[in-house]
Design a protein around this motif. Structure first.
Motif, PDB file in Angstrom:
ATOM      1  N   SER A  20       0.806  -1.208   0.000  1.00 34.26           N
ATOM      2  CA  SER A  20       0.000   0.000   0.000  1.00 34.26           C
ATOM      3  C   SER A  20       0.846   1.269   0.000  1.00 34.26           C
ATOM      4  CB  SER A  20      -0.963   0.003   1.184  1.00 34.26           C
ATOM      5  OG  SER A  20      -0.249   0.052   2.391  1.00 34.26           O
ATOM      6  N   PHE A  21       2.112   1.195   0.398  1.00 38.58           N
ATOM      7  CA  PHE A  21       2.953   2.373   0.432  1.00 38.58           C
ATOM      8  C   PHE A  21       3.948   2.427  -0.723  1.00 38.58           C
ATOM      9  CE2 PHE A  21       1.687   2.239   4.967  1.00 38.58           C
ATOM     10  CZ  PHE A  21       1.094   3.489   5.010  1.00 38.58           C
ATOM     11  N   ALA A  22       3.824   1.529  -1.691  1.00 41.65           N
ATOM     12  CA  ALA A  22       4.712   1.561  -2.853  1.00 41.65           C
ATOM     13  C   ALA A  22       4.369   2.760  -3.720  1.00 41.65           C
ATOM     14  CB  ALA A  22       4.572   0.272  -3.661  1.00 41.65           C
ATOM     15  N   ASN A  23       5.368   3.336  -4.344  1.00 44.35           N
ATOM     16  CA  ASN A  23       5.161   4.415  -5.297  1.00 44.35           C
ATOM     17  C   ASN A  23       4.930   3.811  -6.668  1.00 44.35           C
ATOM     18  OD1 ASN A  23       5.652   6.745  -3.582  1.00 44.35           O
ATOM     19  ND2 ASN A  23       7.745   6.018  -3.472  1.00 44.35           N
ATOM     20  N   TYR A  24       4.191   4.514  -7.486  1.00 46.13           N
ATOM     21  CA  TYR A  24       3.876   4.045  -8.828  1.00 46.13           C
ATOM     22  C   TYR A  24       4.301   5.090  -9.853  1.00 46.13           C
ATOM     23  CZ  TYR A  24       1.027   0.667  -6.372  1.00 46.13           C
ATOM     24  OH  TYR A  24       0.617  -0.336  -5.539  1.00 46.13           O
ATOM     25  N   THR A  65      16.563   3.067 -13.498  1.00 47.08           N
ATOM     26  CA  THR A  65      17.295   2.123 -14.339  1.00 47.08           C
ATOM     27  C   THR A  65      16.288   1.512 -15.305  1.00 47.08           C
ATOM     28  OG1 THR A  65      17.035   0.332 -12.736  1.00 47.08           O
ATOM     29  CG2 THR A  65      19.078   1.597 -12.623  1.00 47.08           C
ATOM     30  N   PHE A  66      16.824   0.956 -16.399  1.00 45.01           N
ATOM     31  CA  PHE A  66      15.978   0.479 -17.478  1.00 45.01           C
ATOM     32  C   PHE A  66      16.460  -0.878 -17.970  1.00 45.01           C
ATOM     33  CE2 PHE A  66      16.337   5.066 -17.488  1.00 45.01           C
ATOM     34  CZ  PHE A  66      15.016   5.476 -17.481  1.00 45.01           C
ATOM     35  N   GLU A  67      15.505  -1.700 -18.412  1.00 44.32           N
ATOM     36  CA  GLU A  67      15.807  -2.971 -19.066  1.00 44.32           C
ATOM     37  C   GLU A  67      14.915  -3.065 -20.291  1.00 44.32           C
ATOM     38  OE1 GLU A  67      15.119  -6.198 -16.358  1.00 44.32           O
ATOM     39  OE2 GLU A  67      16.634  -5.511 -14.946  1.00 44.32           O
ATOM     40  N   SER A  68      15.393  -3.811 -21.315  1.00 47.56           N
ATOM     41  CA  SER A  68      14.586  -4.002 -22.518  1.00 47.56           C
ATOM     42  C   SER A  68      14.603  -5.465 -22.927  1.00 47.56           C
ATOM     43  CB  SER A  68      15.103  -3.127 -23.662  1.00 47.56           C
ATOM     44  OG  SER A  68      16.361  -3.579 -24.092  1.00 47.56           O
ATOM     45  N   GLN A  93       9.376  -3.244 -25.761  1.00 44.90           N
ATOM     46  CA  GLN A  93       9.040  -2.763 -24.424  1.00 44.90           C
ATOM     47  C   GLN A  93      10.288  -2.416 -23.638  1.00 44.90           C
ATOM     48  OE1 GLN A  93       7.006  -6.091 -22.562  1.00 44.90           O
ATOM     49  NE2 GLN A  93       8.866  -6.778 -21.582  1.00 44.90           N
ATOM     50  N   ILE A  94      10.065  -1.658 -22.573  1.00 49.25           N
ATOM     51  CA  ILE A  94      11.114  -1.416 -21.585  1.00 49.25           C
ATOM     52  C   ILE A  94      10.506  -1.576 -20.201  1.00 49.25           C
ATOM     53  CG2 ILE A  94      12.611   0.132 -22.905  1.00 49.25           C
ATOM     54  CD1 ILE A  94      11.287   2.461 -21.367  1.00 49.25           C
ATOM     55  N   LYS A  95      11.380  -1.857 -19.252  1.00 46.34           N
ATOM     56  CA  LYS A  95      11.007  -1.856 -17.844  1.00 46.34           C
ATOM     57  C   LYS A  95      11.663  -0.636 -17.220  1.00 46.34           C
ATOM     58  CE  LYS A  95      10.709  -6.813 -17.112  1.00 46.34           C
ATOM     59  NZ  LYS A  95      11.278  -7.953 -16.392  1.00 46.34           N
ATOM     60  N   ILE A  96      10.891   0.065 -16.413  1.00 45.94           N
ATOM     61  CA  ILE A  96      11.416   1.211 -15.679  1.00 45.94           C
ATOM     62  C   ILE A  96      11.459   0.799 -14.214  1.00 45.94           C
ATOM     63  CG2 ILE A  96      11.088   3.638 -15.101  1.00 45.94           C
ATOM     64  CD1 ILE A  96       9.483   3.887 -17.738  1.00 45.94           C
ATOM     65  N   ILE A  97      12.651   0.929 -13.625  1.00 46.03           N
ATOM     66  CA  ILE A  97      12.897   0.374 -12.299  1.00 46.03           C
ATOM     67  C   ILE A  97      13.477   1.449 -11.381  1.00 46.03           C
ATOM     68  CG2 ILE A  97      14.180  -1.396 -11.023  1.00 46.03           C
ATOM     69  CD1 ILE A  97      14.429  -2.800 -13.893  1.00 46.03           C
ATOM     70  N   LYS A  98      12.969   1.497 -10.163  1.00 48.86           N
ATOM     71  CA  LYS A  98      13.542   2.350  -9.120  1.00 48.86           C
ATOM     72  C   LYS A  98      13.146   1.773  -7.778  1.00 48.86           C
ATOM     73  CE  LYS A  98      13.753   7.030  -7.237  1.00 48.86           C
ATOM     74  NZ  LYS A  98      15.159   6.976  -6.891  1.00 48.86           N
ATOM     75  N   PHE A 101       9.612   1.967  -5.879  1.00 53.27           N
ATOM     76  CA  PHE A 101       8.539   2.061  -6.869  1.00 53.27           C
ATOM     77  C   PHE A 101       8.197   0.666  -7.359  1.00 53.27           C
ATOM     78  CE2 PHE A 101       9.827   6.391  -6.933  1.00 53.27           C
ATOM     79  CZ  PHE A 101       8.836   7.136  -7.551  1.00 53.27           C
ATOM     80  N   THR A 102       6.963   0.499  -7.782  1.00 50.09           N
ATOM     81  CA  THR A 102       6.566  -0.722  -8.465  1.00 50.09           C
ATOM     82  C   THR A 102       7.131  -0.657  -9.875  1.00 50.09           C
ATOM     83  OG1 THR A 102       4.552  -0.918  -7.151  1.00 50.09           O
ATOM     84  CG2 THR A 102       4.602  -2.093  -9.259  1.00 50.09           C
ATOM     85  N   THR A 103       7.852  -1.702 -10.298  1.00 50.31           N
ATOM     86  CA  THR A 103       8.443  -1.722 -11.640  1.00 50.31           C
ATOM     87  C   THR A 103       7.346  -1.567 -12.680  1.00 50.31           C
ATOM     88  OG1 THR A 103      10.296  -3.087 -10.929  1.00 50.31           O
ATOM     89  CG2 THR A 103       9.760  -3.132 -13.278  1.00 50.31           C
ATOM     90  N   LEU A 104       7.621  -0.709 -13.674  1.00 51.43           N
ATOM     91  CA  LEU A 104       6.651  -0.460 -14.741  1.00 51.43           C
ATOM     92  C   LEU A 104       7.162  -1.080 -16.032  1.00 51.43           C
ATOM     93  CD1 LEU A 104       4.097   1.010 -15.797  1.00 51.43           C
ATOM     94  CD2 LEU A 104       5.574   2.982 -16.243  1.00 51.43           C
TER      95      LEU A 104
END
Length: 132
Positions: A20-24, A65-68, A93-98, A101-104
């Motif tokens: 519930s406290f994760a950033n998005y 950080t990013f992954e593809s 696609q890419i993944k956005i990671i921090k 935060f919840t990975t996008l």
């Protein structure tokens, strides 16, 4: 037995609390910018010697950080308020990671984008403060 049940309940509650406290992340926009020629002026070539596209991530969020699917070509360029990702034609696609935060996972097809060589795409990325 009672202690085990209390421990399980505590772990479950902590798990809900963490979620519930994760950033998005929130994508405000994502589109091709035909008038931007940085992919030709500051271009890179992929492993097949083909010109890359650039995805510019415009954001005030630092430390991303990013992954593809295939791989990013070279290092990500990080400047004040933006990141430049060099990607090969056809990247999907890419993944956005921090941390925190919840990975996008961003599928380009969700934005009607097909990555083409020597093109520039701009994504406006924000932190979504909307409670879930």
């Amino acid at each position: 037995m009672k202690i085990h049940l209390q421990l399980i309940l505590l772990l479950v509650l902590l798990g809900f609390n963490t979620v519930s406290f994760a950033n998005y992340f929130k994508i405000e926009s994502f589109k091709a910018i035909p008038e931007d020629h940085d992919a030709q002026l500051a271009g890179r070539k992929d492993n097949n010697n083909q010109p890359c596209a650039i995805i510019k991530i415009m954001t005030d969020i630092e430390g991303l950080t990013f992954e593809s699917n295939t791989s990013l070509v070279g290092s990500v360029i990080s400047m004040q308020g933006e990141y430049w990702l060099y990607v090969p034609k056809g990247e999907k696609q890419i993944k956005i990671i921090k941390e925190g935060f919840t990975t996008l996972v961003v599928n380009y097809s969700d934005y009607d984008i097909d990555i083409e060589s020597s093109k520039v795409y701009v994504m406006e990325l924000k932190s979504d403060d909307t409670p879930m």
